[in-house]
Motif scaffolding. Sequence first.
Motif, PDB file in Angstrom:
ATOM      1  N   ARG A  24      53.273  56.154  22.559  1.00  0.00           N
ATOM      2  CA  ARG A  24      54.367  55.378  21.975  1.00  0.00           C
ATOM      3  C   ARG A  24      55.338  56.301  21.239  1.00  0.00           C
ATOM      4  O   ARG A  24      56.536  56.239  21.439  1.00  0.00           O
ATOM      5  CB  ARG A  24      53.778  54.330  21.022  1.00  0.00           C
ATOM      6  CG  ARG A  24      54.716  53.205  20.700  1.00  0.00           C
ATOM      7  CD  ARG A  24      53.999  52.154  19.854  1.00  0.00           C
ATOM      8  NE  ARG A  24      53.123  52.820  18.868  1.00  0.00           N
ATOM      9  CZ  ARG A  24      52.323  52.179  18.020  1.00  0.00           C
ATOM     10  NH1 ARG A  24      52.256  50.866  18.046  1.00  0.00           N
ATOM     11  NH2 ARG A  24      51.564  52.832  17.171  1.00  0.00           N
ATOM     12  N   ALA A  39      44.320  45.131  26.091  1.00  0.00           N
ATOM     13  CA  ALA A  39      44.478  43.979  26.992  1.00  0.00           C
ATOM     14  C   ALA A  39      45.966  43.688  27.209  1.00  0.00           C
ATOM     15  O   ALA A  39      46.410  43.492  28.351  1.00  0.00           O
ATOM     16  CB  ALA A  39      43.771  42.757  26.407  1.00  0.00           C
ATOM     17  N   ARG A  40      46.737  43.700  26.110  1.00  0.00           N
ATOM     18  CA  ARG A  40      48.161  43.391  26.234  1.00  0.00           C
ATOM     19  C   ARG A  40      48.867  44.416  27.115  1.00  0.00           C
ATOM     20  O   ARG A  40      49.682  44.059  27.971  1.00  0.00           O
ATOM     21  CB  ARG A  40      48.817  43.353  24.852  1.00  0.00           C
ATOM     22  CG  ARG A  40      50.064  42.493  24.838  1.00  0.00           C
ATOM     23  CD  ARG A  40      50.609  42.323  23.434  1.00  0.00           C
ATOM     24  NE  ARG A  40      50.958  43.614  22.842  1.00  0.00           N
ATOM     25  CZ  ARG A  40      51.035  43.833  21.520  1.00  0.00           C
ATOM     26  NH1 ARG A  40      50.748  42.872  20.678  1.00  0.00           N
ATOM     27  NH2 ARG A  40      51.373  45.029  21.069  1.00  0.00           N
ATOM     28  N   TYR A  41      48.545  45.694  26.930  1.00  0.00           N
ATOM     29  CA  TYR A  41      49.183  46.758  27.712  1.00  0.00           C
ATOM     30  C   TYR A  41      48.925  46.555  29.203  1.00  0.00           C
ATOM     31  O   TYR A  41      49.848  46.646  30.032  1.00  0.00           O
ATOM     32  CB  TYR A  41      48.684  48.127  27.273  1.00  0.00           C
ATOM     33  CG  TYR A  41      49.431  49.273  27.926  1.00  0.00           C
ATOM     34  CD1 TYR A  41      50.572  49.823  27.327  1.00  0.00           C
ATOM     35  CD2 TYR A  41      49.026  49.803  29.157  1.00  0.00           C
ATOM     36  CE1 TYR A  41      51.276  50.858  27.923  1.00  0.00           C
ATOM     37  CE2 TYR A  41      49.731  50.834  29.765  1.00  0.00           C
ATOM     38  CZ  TYR A  41      50.852  51.355  29.141  1.00  0.00           C
ATOM     39  OH  TYR A  41      51.561  52.379  29.730  1.00  0.00           O
ATOM     40  N   ILE A  96      41.357  40.733  33.783  1.00  0.00           N
ATOM     41  CA  ILE A  96      42.769  41.152  33.817  1.00  0.00           C
ATOM     42  C   ILE A  96      42.961  42.189  34.918  1.00  0.00           C
ATOM     43  O   ILE A  96      43.885  42.093  35.740  1.00  0.00           O
ATOM     44  CB  ILE A  96      43.201  41.733  32.450  1.00  0.00           C
ATOM     45  CG1 ILE A  96      43.043  40.681  31.342  1.00  0.00           C
ATOM     46  CG2 ILE A  96      44.639  42.259  32.513  1.00  0.00           C
ATOM     47  CD1 ILE A  96      43.339  41.193  29.935  1.00  0.00           C
ATOM     48  N   HIS A 133      42.814  46.255  20.295  1.00  0.00           N
ATOM     49  CA  HIS A 133      43.528  44.994  20.548  1.00  0.00           C
ATOM     50  C   HIS A 133      44.835  45.199  21.317  1.00  0.00           C
ATOM     51  O   HIS A 133      45.442  44.230  21.750  1.00  0.00           O
ATOM     52  CB  HIS A 133      43.764  44.233  19.239  1.00  0.00           C
ATOM     53  CG  HIS A 133      44.420  45.067  18.191  1.00  0.00           C
ATOM     54  ND1 HIS A 133      43.732  46.023  17.463  1.00  0.00           N
ATOM     55  CD2 HIS A 133      45.698  45.114  17.753  1.00  0.00           C
ATOM     56  CE1 HIS A 133      44.571  46.601  16.611  1.00  0.00           C
ATOM     57  NE2 HIS A 133      45.766  46.078  16.770  1.00  0.00           N
ATOM     58  N   HIS A 134      45.270  46.458  21.482  1.00  0.00           N
ATOM     59  CA  HIS A 134      46.484  46.700  22.283  1.00  0.00           C
ATOM     60  C   HIS A 134      46.183  46.827  23.774  1.00  0.00           C
ATOM     61  O   HIS A 134      47.091  46.682  24.597  1.00  0.00           O
ATOM     62  CB  HIS A 134      47.170  48.008  21.843  1.00  0.00           C
ATOM     63  CG  HIS A 134      47.837  47.902  20.513  1.00  0.00           C
ATOM     64  ND1 HIS A 134      48.096  49.006  19.735  1.00  0.00           N
ATOM     65  CD2 HIS A 134      48.301  46.831  19.817  1.00  0.00           C
ATOM     66  CE1 HIS A 134      48.681  48.615  18.616  1.00  0.00           C
ATOM     67  NE2 HIS A 134      48.815  47.305  18.640  1.00  0.00           N
ATOM     68  N   GLU A 158      47.936  43.762  30.741  1.00  0.00           N
ATOM     69  CA  GLU A 158      48.602  42.500  31.142  1.00  0.00           C
ATOM     70  C   GLU A 158      50.064  42.769  31.489  1.00  0.00           C
ATOM     71  O   GLU A 158      50.588  42.335  32.515  1.00  0.00           O
ATOM     72  CB  GLU A 158      48.585  41.489  29.977  1.00  0.00           C
ATOM     73  CG  GLU A 158      47.250  40.905  29.630  1.00  0.00           C
ATOM     74  CD  GLU A 158      47.025  39.533  30.266  1.00  0.00           C
ATOM     75  OE1 GLU A 158      47.675  39.252  31.286  1.00  0.00           O
ATOM     76  OE2 GLU A 158      46.186  38.769  29.757  1.00  0.00           O
ATOM     77  N   GLU A 159      50.740  43.494  30.584  1.00  0.00           N
ATOM     78  CA  GLU A 159      52.191  43.670  30.722  1.00  0.00           C
ATOM     79  C   GLU A 159      52.583  44.697  31.779  1.00  0.00           C
ATOM     80  O   GLU A 159      53.674  44.623  32.340  1.00  0.00           O
ATOM     81  CB  GLU A 159      52.800  44.069  29.369  1.00  0.00           C
ATOM     82  CG  GLU A 159      52.761  42.921  28.357  1.00  0.00           C
ATOM     83  CD  GLU A 159      53.263  43.332  26.966  1.00  0.00           C
ATOM     84  OE1 GLU A 159      53.652  44.517  26.791  1.00  0.00           O
ATOM     85  OE2 GLU A 159      53.245  42.467  26.069  1.00  0.00           O
ATOM     86  N   ASN A 160      51.687  45.693  32.009  1.00  0.00           N
ATOM     87  CA  ASN A 160      52.065  46.792  32.895  1.00  0.00           C
ATOM     88  C   ASN A 160      51.186  46.922  34.138  1.00  0.00           C
ATOM     89  O   ASN A 160      51.323  47.892  34.892  1.00  0.00           O
ATOM     90  CB  ASN A 160      52.041  48.115  32.118  1.00  0.00           C
ATOM     91  CG  ASN A 160      52.979  48.073  30.920  1.00  0.00           C
ATOM     92  OD1 ASN A 160      54.203  48.038  31.080  1.00  0.00           O
ATOM     93  ND2 ASN A 160      52.411  48.033  29.719  1.00  0.00           N
TER      94      ASN A 160
END
Lengths: 278, 278
Positions: free
Chosen positions: A32, A71-73, A104, A68-69, A75-77
């Motif tokens: 990041r 799964a979101r990462y 996922i 916790h980041h 999902e999004e990418n």
Amino acid sequence: MNIAIVGLGVIGGSLAKAFTKYTDHFVMGINRTEETAVQALKDGAIHKIASKEDLKDADIVFMCTYPHHIARYVEENGEYFKKGCIVTDVCGIKTEICNILPDICRRFGLEFIGSHPMAGKEQFTYTASEAELFKGASYIIVPCGASETSVETIKNIAMQLGFGMTCVTTAEEHDRMIAFTSQIPHVLACSYVLSPCCPKHVGFSAGSYRDVSRVANINETLWTDLFLSNRKPLITELNVLIDNLTLMRNAIDENDPDKLRELLKASRLIKEGLGEGV
Amino acid sequence: MNIAIVGLGVIGGSLAKAFTKYTDHFVMGINRTEETAVQALKDGAIHKIASKEDLKDADIVFMCTYPHHIARYVEENGEYFKKGCIVTDVCGIKTEICNILPDICRRFGLEFIGSHPMAGKEQFTYTASEAELFKGASYIIVPCGASETSVETIKNIAMQLGFGMTCVTTAEEHDRMIAFTSQIPHVLACSYVLSPCCPKHVGFSAGSYRDVSRVANINETLWTDLFLSNRKPLITELNVLIDNLTLMRNAIDENDPDKLRELLKASRLIKEGLGEGV
């Protein structure tokens, strides 16, 4: 192979450094904060600063961000990842991540394997990373239904990186074992030093005090999170420990040498059975 | 000075060897088994095999026999001791001996001082003795009403023998501190390894497991005696530990990060206050 490492903190950075130092794999880093990725490139820890578009070239993606980041990462990418690639993580607690990530990944045609490289530091940033962090440590693998070939691939990579052994288990078994081997000693050390005797120990103490109290110098914010993220297995193990301590306490209180000797003998036999003699 | 050592086991033998190696004092040895005394003389650990009649020449008598033999020995042979000499012991638990010996010694015009040289081995015989056993260890003194001069004499001798420090305390404080620094870690190690997780720890464990479980390889006969001979202070400390463990357990069970963080912080501050940082 092409390796992508997402998150160049102490673990991601150390993996990158071990990959470039000990293997011929091509290492891409995604972070990041651009500055850290630039530093990693300058250090030779990675071969390339990657964008999410580069993920299509990665055979294995190591997700080394906060739990916790992850799964979101994905999902999004997920659409950017190469179909059939292996996605793995480095979380110290496995039940939660291993409940969520396989589904996922499957949706995007990726294969998830849970990983726990058993090494760490109390500093989390890239500056604390080192190629030798994993020397001789254990690399724990939770297959989560991935193919045997993929599990073998991860095993081989762990050995290339300098780990001393790999260990395949389930998420539940992993979390209970970590509660026992790592979390209980920390709860214990902290509980031990709360005795009013502790501040006066100098002159009365030797190796036993030092060993039990060592990890009481704790990062309370980090360990509060670690303990609460593994609540159920940790409570199970704490209850087991308190029960066994109470058995010993009662045998001493009742002045019962036979019962006490039996309990201590059982402990000795367990250590001897493990080949952990004096 | 003339030193008499009664009982040439691992502690008496090591004291004798340290005296002859590091000081100019004249060392007499008394031992029930003549063979051992002869060996000690041959080794140069003592200068003379003494009879009870020789006790009249001793300025300090170290009683290094089994605890329950000490009182009887002084009762039966007190008339042979030199008036005004210092009688001391080497028992690891002090309340009982310090309750009995001062009166017996006073009857014969002798001065009793309780001693606990904080070193030992799990072998008890003369063959395990060594001059270096006490290097850097703590020598604990319970004055039991003896004169300051006599306490100073014992302190000086401890430093001559290679101890790293001396520490003056009461019998009650001593026994509570030993319960905390030595006995609790042993009860703890034995209780810890009784978890069903223990036999499966390889691959999941590192330094924390090793440190807490180390002393679980216990001599159950010896430690049953040690625990039961210090029952009250040990129960007090076990209750303190179980209470503190239960506080932590409840904070985890109630998912209360603030309470848990407070408890862990208190532990960290105690370790930091002792200068025992990471």
